[in-house]
Design a protein around this motif. Structure first.
Motif: not given
Length: 198
Positions: A130-136
């Motif tokens: 499970x991860x975080x992301x800003x846009x791509x």
């Protein structure tokens, strides 16, 4: 149902090169050192393993980290890049027989406790990420199931866990939660803007 054994590692061994001569984790944000915030946000959880990976056990934040029930794990290869710290964290998780590992960054003070909880719940099997992301752009904080620990222990240099992060399930969140403090300007903006959740 057997409760999963959860490990956590806060990565705090960076070189702060873009911040200037000062160790950025000792800079003040909302009347606390920057390096204190993540540990204070995560304190009180029932972790089977909890460690701050840093370059020295004499770090000015060490007393607060210990107060928050984190062990201090010194990475002798910290100058080689974040991958070495992730590898150390995974090794500690394996030693503690953890089922999953939360990797957080000490220079991301705005991540609220609830988002860490969402990541932990999303990684619901040994094969999960499970991860975080800003846009791509995918990034920590992230949670890795135990199937990935052996691969994580092989990381080195600045690459970190980028390839594994590419396989993860994104947990949505506002991008401002994922601000990492790399420059004095970013720190100043946070100081005068949104209050820290910790």
């Amino acid at each position: 149902m057997i409760e999963a054994r959860l490990g956590v590692a806060i990565l705090a061994a960076g070189q702060s090169r873009r911040f200037g001569e000062t160790d950025k984790l000792t800079a003040r944000l909302h009347d606390r050192m920057l390096g204190e915030h993540v540990a204070r946000t995560l304190r009180g959880r029932d972790f089977s393993m909890a460690a701050v990976i840093c370059a020295s056990d004499a770090h000015p934040c060490a007393a607060v980290w210990r107060e928050c029930d984190f062990d201090i794990a010194v990475n002798p290869d910290a100058e080689q890049g974040m991958g070495t710290s992730v590898a150390m964290a995974a090794g500690l998780a394996m030693e503690a027989s953890c089922d999953k590992l939360l990797v957080a960054l000490a220079d991301m003070p705005m991540v609220p406790e609830g988002f860490y909880s969402a990541l932990i719940l999303t990684a619901d099997s040994p094969a999960s990420i499970a991860i975080s992301a800003i846009g791509d752009t995918r990034m920590p904080p992230a949670v890795f199931g135990s199937d990935h620990f052996p691969a994580l222990t092989q990381l080195h240099g600045d690459k970190g866990a980028r390839d594994l992060l590419a396989q993860g399930e994104i947990c949505p969140c506002p991008p401002e939660w994922l601000i990492d403090v790399d420059t004095p300007e970013t720190l100043a903006a946070l100081e005068t803007g949104v209050r820290s959740p910790s």
